[in-house]
Enzyme design. Structure first.
Site, PDB file in Angstrom:
ATOM      1  N   CYS A   1      -8.542  36.663  63.014  1.00 34.93           N
ATOM      2  CA  CYS A   1      -8.220  36.177  61.677  1.00 34.93           C
ATOM      3  C   CYS A   1      -8.781  34.752  61.528  1.00 34.93           C
ATOM      4  CB  CYS A   1      -6.708  36.194  61.472  1.00 34.93           C
ATOM      5  SG  CYS A   1      -5.824  34.904  62.386  1.00 34.93           S
TER       6      CYS A   1
ATOM      7  N   CYS B   1      -7.247  32.139  63.966  1.00 35.79           N
ATOM      8  CA  CYS B   1      -7.735  32.289  65.341  1.00 35.79           C
ATOM      9  C   CYS B   1      -9.193  31.864  65.459  1.00 35.79           C
ATOM     10  CB  CYS B   1      -7.524  33.717  65.821  1.00 35.79           C
ATOM     11  SG  CYS B   1      -5.772  34.129  66.018  1.00 35.79           S
TER      12      CYS B   1
ATOM     13  N   GLU C   1      -5.076  35.735  70.570  1.00 33.76           N
ATOM     14  CA  GLU C   1      -6.153  34.768  70.773  1.00 33.76           C
ATOM     15  C   GLU C   1      -5.608  33.359  71.022  1.00 33.76           C
ATOM     16  OE1 GLU C   1      -5.810  37.174  68.396  1.00 33.76           O
ATOM     17  OE2 GLU C   1      -7.588  37.188  67.148  1.00 33.76           O
TER      18      GLU C   1
END
Length: 165
Positions: free
Chosen positions: A86, A89, A58
């Protein structure tokens, strides 16, 4: 554009597969321009290759897209990624002002969208976006399951060889 009229999630899956072949956790991402119908950027995890714990798919794809369009905000694009992002990100997605996130497999341990801190639904979130989870979930999940099963098998083989010594 070379990636015109292609399903962005399939591009992300392809990037995840490539990451797995590089011995990276198989996560891939693509930034899609809905207005013009093309992929702006694509990337797979590169944490191990770059020795960079922030080199998640990402983050890399956001950097590439921003560089290509010459702006730090991606307000007219969508991010497609094979795994629930996560928290790190999620914050990058927020800072890039992406209006839409589409992800494949849910991440009950490390996710930051539907699990963990739920960044975008937190009361102090300064960015709200459309979120679609579970797209190509089985395929995306199998990439990760197969990768980690292989790692566990390799690990047990190493332990057996060490015990023989």
């Amino acid at each position: 554009m070379p990636y015109k009229n292609i399903n962005p999630m399939l591009v992300a899956i392809d990037e995840a597969e490539k990451a797995g072949l590089r011995d990276e956790v198989p996560v891939g991402a693509a930034i899609y321009d809905h207005e013009h119908g093309h992929i702006v950027a694509k990337a797979g995890n590169n944490v191990r290759s770059l020795n960079d714990p922030t080199a998640h798919a990402e983050i890399l794809v956001i950097r590439e897209a921003c560089k290509k369009i010459g702006q730090s905000r991606l307000a007219f694009f969508s991010l497609y990624v094979t795994l629930e992002p996560c928290p790190m990100c999620c914050q990058a997605i927020s800072f890039a002002r992406l209006p839409k996130l589409v992800f494949g497999a849910y991440d009950t341990k490390g996710g930051g969208v539907e699990h963990g801190p739920k960044i975008f639904s937190h009361p102090t979130s300064h960015h709200y976006l459309e979120i679609l989870g579970g797209i190509e979930e089985q395929r995306c999940g199998e990439l990760l399951t197969d990768f980690f099963n292989k790692k566990r098998q390799e690990g047990s083989s190493v332990k057996k060889n060490l015990n023989k010594s």
